[in-house]
Enzyme design. Sequence first.
Site, PDB file in Angstrom:
ATOM      1  N   CYS A  22      15.873   9.580  22.162  1.00 43.75           N
ATOM      2  CA  CYS A  22      16.095  10.923  21.604  1.00 43.75           C
ATOM      3  C   CYS A  22      17.541  11.167  21.196  1.00 43.75           C
ATOM      4  O   CYS A  22      17.826  12.107  20.460  1.00 43.75           O
ATOM      5  CB  CYS A  22      15.649  11.984  22.595  1.00 43.75           C
ATOM      6  SG  CYS A  22      13.905  11.839  22.993  1.00 43.75           S
ATOM      7  N   HIS A  40      19.171  18.713  20.399  1.00 43.53           N
ATOM      8  CA  HIS A  40      17.916  17.957  20.386  1.00 43.53           C
ATOM      9  C   HIS A  40      16.788  18.902  20.803  1.00 43.53           C
ATOM     10  O   HIS A  40      16.899  19.632  21.778  1.00 43.53           O
ATOM     11  CB  HIS A  40      18.025  16.779  21.349  1.00 43.53           C
ATOM     12  CG  HIS A  40      16.718  16.094  21.610  1.00 43.53           C
ATOM     13  ND1 HIS A  40      15.840  15.757  20.601  1.00 43.53           N
ATOM     14  CD2 HIS A  40      16.133  15.697  22.770  1.00 43.53           C
ATOM     15  CE1 HIS A  40      14.778  15.161  21.130  1.00 43.53           C
ATOM     16  NE2 HIS A  40      14.927  15.125  22.442  1.00 43.53           N
ATOM     17  N   ASN A  55       8.711  17.625  20.431  1.00 42.11           N
ATOM     18  CA  ASN A  55       9.831  16.693  20.551  1.00 42.11           C
ATOM     19  C   ASN A  55       9.575  15.501  19.625  1.00 42.11           C
ATOM     20  O   ASN A  55       8.703  14.678  19.883  1.00 42.11           O
ATOM     21  CB  ASN A  55       9.953  16.237  22.015  1.00 42.11           C
ATOM     22  CG  ASN A  55      11.128  15.303  22.252  1.00 42.11           C
ATOM     23  OD1 ASN A  55      11.733  14.798  21.310  1.00 42.11           O
ATOM     24  ND2 ASN A  55      11.429  15.073  23.507  1.00 42.11           N
TER      25      ASN A  55
HETATM   26  N1  ACO Z   1      -0.899  21.546  31.237  1.00 45.03           N
HETATM   27  C1  ACO Z   1      -1.157  22.183  32.392  1.00 45.03           C
HETATM   28  N2  ACO Z   1      -0.623  21.827  33.576  1.00 45.03           N
HETATM   29  C2  ACO Z   1       0.221  20.767  33.559  1.00 45.03           C
HETATM   30  C3  ACO Z   1       0.544  20.058  32.388  1.00 45.03           C
HETATM   31  C4  ACO Z   1      -0.069  20.491  31.201  1.00 45.03           C
HETATM   32  N3  ACO Z   1       0.185  19.882  30.009  1.00 45.03           N
HETATM   33  N4  ACO Z   1       1.397  19.081  32.695  1.00 45.03           N
HETATM   34  C5  ACO Z   1       1.631  19.160  34.025  1.00 45.03           C
HETATM   35  N5  ACO Z   1       0.913  20.173  34.551  1.00 45.03           N
HETATM   36  C6  ACO Z   1       0.861  20.625  35.926  1.00 45.03           C
HETATM   37  C7  ACO Z   1       1.279  19.551  36.899  1.00 45.03           C
HETATM   38  O1  ACO Z   1       0.198  18.686  37.193  1.00 45.03           O
HETATM   39  C8  ACO Z   1       1.695  20.375  38.097  1.00 45.03           C
HETATM   40  O2  ACO Z   1       0.536  20.756  38.796  1.00 45.03           O
HETATM   41  P1  ACO Z   1       0.529  20.837  40.402  1.00 45.03           P
HETATM   42  O3  ACO Z   1       1.561  21.888  40.735  1.00 45.03           O
HETATM   43  O4  ACO Z   1      -0.866  21.241  40.713  1.00 45.03           O
HETATM   44  O5  ACO Z   1       0.929  19.477  40.857  1.00 45.03           O
HETATM   45  C9  ACO Z   1       2.291  21.639  37.475  1.00 45.03           C
HETATM   46  O6  ACO Z   1       1.800  21.671  36.113  1.00 45.03           O
HETATM   47  C10 ACO Z   1       3.800  21.636  37.443  1.00 45.03           C
HETATM   48  O7  ACO Z   1       4.235  20.354  36.987  1.00 45.03           O
HETATM   49  P2  ACO Z   1       5.766  20.030  36.818  1.00 45.03           P
HETATM   50  O8  ACO Z   1       5.906  18.652  36.281  1.00 45.03           O
HETATM   51  O9  ACO Z   1       6.507  20.395  38.047  1.00 45.03           O
HETATM   52  O10 ACO Z   1       6.116  21.083  35.693  1.00 45.03           O
HETATM   53  P3  ACO Z   1       7.528  21.485  35.156  1.00 45.03           P
HETATM   54  O11 ACO Z   1       7.762  22.929  35.319  1.00 45.03           O
HETATM   55  O12 ACO Z   1       8.606  20.548  35.609  1.00 45.03           O
HETATM   56  O13 ACO Z   1       7.321  21.255  33.590  1.00 45.03           O
HETATM   57  C11 ACO Z   1       7.875  19.616  31.948  1.00 45.03           C
HETATM   58  C12 ACO Z   1       6.986  19.976  33.121  1.00 45.03           C
HETATM   59  C13 ACO Z   1       7.585  20.579  30.816  1.00 45.03           C
HETATM   60  C14 ACO Z   1       7.562  18.205  31.497  1.00 45.03           C
HETATM   61  C15 ACO Z   1       9.349  19.757  32.381  1.00 45.03           C
HETATM   62  O14 ACO Z   1       9.580  19.036  33.584  1.00 45.03           O
HETATM   63  C16 ACO Z   1      10.274  19.268  31.335  1.00 45.03           C
HETATM   64  O15 ACO Z   1      10.408  19.863  30.304  1.00 45.03           O
HETATM   65  N6  ACO Z   1      10.997  18.178  31.590  1.00 45.03           N
HETATM   66  C17 ACO Z   1      11.875  17.594  30.628  1.00 45.03           C
HETATM   67  C18 ACO Z   1      11.063  16.775  29.730  1.00 45.03           C
HETATM   68  C19 ACO Z   1      11.768  16.512  28.458  1.00 45.03           C
HETATM   69  O16 ACO Z   1      12.302  17.384  27.839  1.00 45.03           O
HETATM   70  N7  ACO Z   1      11.731  15.266  28.106  1.00 45.03           N
HETATM   71  C20 ACO Z   1      12.281  14.831  26.950  1.00 45.03           C
HETATM   72  C21 ACO Z   1      13.784  14.794  27.057  1.00 45.03           C
HETATM   73  S1  ACO Z   1      14.414  13.269  26.626  1.00 45.03           S
HETATM   74  C22 ACO Z   1      13.650  12.929  25.257  1.00 45.03           C
HETATM   75  O17 ACO Z   1      13.623  13.782  24.433  1.00 45.03           O
HETATM   76  C23 ACO Z   1      12.916  11.648  25.135  1.00 45.03           C
END
Ligand code: ACO
Length: 325
Positions: free
Chosen positions: A115, A252, A282
């Site tokens: 990214c 980004h 993304n």
């Molecule tokens: N729909 C519904 N529920 C979901 C989904 C979904 N698509 N995905 C995960 N969940 C659930 C999980 O299973 C979890 O359930 P549980 O509590 O029963 O275990 C709950 O939602 C919370 O999951 P978390 O992973 O803790 O959710 P979080 O608030 O951290 O959000 C996310 C997840 C959006 C991926 C966040 O961590 C994030 O944005 N991280 C950065 C990711 C990113 O930006 N990556 C790219 C950057 S680098 C690059 O660009 C390559």
Amino acid sequence: MTMLRSVVLGCGSYLPERVLSNEELAGQVDTTDEWIVQRTGIRQRHIAATGEFTSHLGIAAAKAALSAAHVDAQTIDLIVVATSTPDLTFPATAVSVQAGLGITRGAAFDLQAVCSGFVYGIATVDALLRTGTYTRALVIGAETFSRILDWTDRTTCVLFGDGAAAVVLEAQQQPGTRDDRGILTTHLRSDGRHKSKLYVDGGPSSTQTVGHLRMEGRAVFKHAVAMITDVIEDAFRATGYTAADIDWFVPHQANKRIIDDSAHRLGIAPEKVVITVDMHGNTSAASIPLALNTAIRDGRIKKGDLVLLEAMGGGFTWGSALVRW
Ligand code: ACO
């Protein structure tokens, strides 16, 4: 004393026709529009058609950038394609783009920084242009992440999309002050200790397969804001500019919450932040120029504006660039 600067002549983009909305995705995996929008800000993503490759997206974006810059493809002597989803293991997607544009001079190569690829790309091209060896370059971010997603994994497949965007850069003599037009400073970083937090579980040397994207979302989120602010502070230190001087912050486009937190921590006003992640998810190396192009087309970014770019991605890699438009 004058100095060579890499000045942006034009920007262009291309998004595949097919739009996949959150609602439609919710029919395929256990997710909801509400969850995706609340956690990421994403509302839809574009998906490349069967037979539509990263190079095709890159060529379309490059043509749009050349047209916006009012320059002929034959004047380009350097092409860098930032991508993690090349058409083939080799040759570089950049040579397919070069051939697609009918260019037979100069150099073309791919750059892989996930990214952060676009920021790495403009930093690399800026360094090459300022040597005087090349005069006009295309820096293209082009991705077909839909091809490396595990479409049964709701924790990753909702986040990414396909797209491409490009800028034309030209080496120009400028007065040599921080008021110059062009790329004023770039700062690149990486730390491979984090490589297993965001990676693809396949490759030619290890598995002889393409593999799927795997991510520890929470761990990425935790590191992202600190790394982004750190490398932006490097840009401020190098130039003496501060958050108050920035006209547009074009980060980004991975996640609206990461963008909002970073801008808040840096003291950049929300109205100066360009956000397009809602429209295309993304798109990795394509996301910054896609956002740039949107803000140029709608009249926000104008000649003379001070534009701050940043990215963070797999590796981890991260970087910033400060550009006077
Ligand atoms: N729909 C519904 N529920 C979901 C989904 C979904 N698509 N995905 C995960 N969940 C659930 C999980 O299973 C979890 O359930 P549980 O509590 O029963 O275990 C709950 O939602 C919370 O999951 P978390 O992973 O803790 O959710 P979080 O608030 O951290 O959000 C996310 C997840 C959006 C991926 C966040 O961590 C994030 O944005 N991280 C950065 C990711 C990113 O930006 N990556 C790219 C950057 S680098 C690059 O660009 C390559």
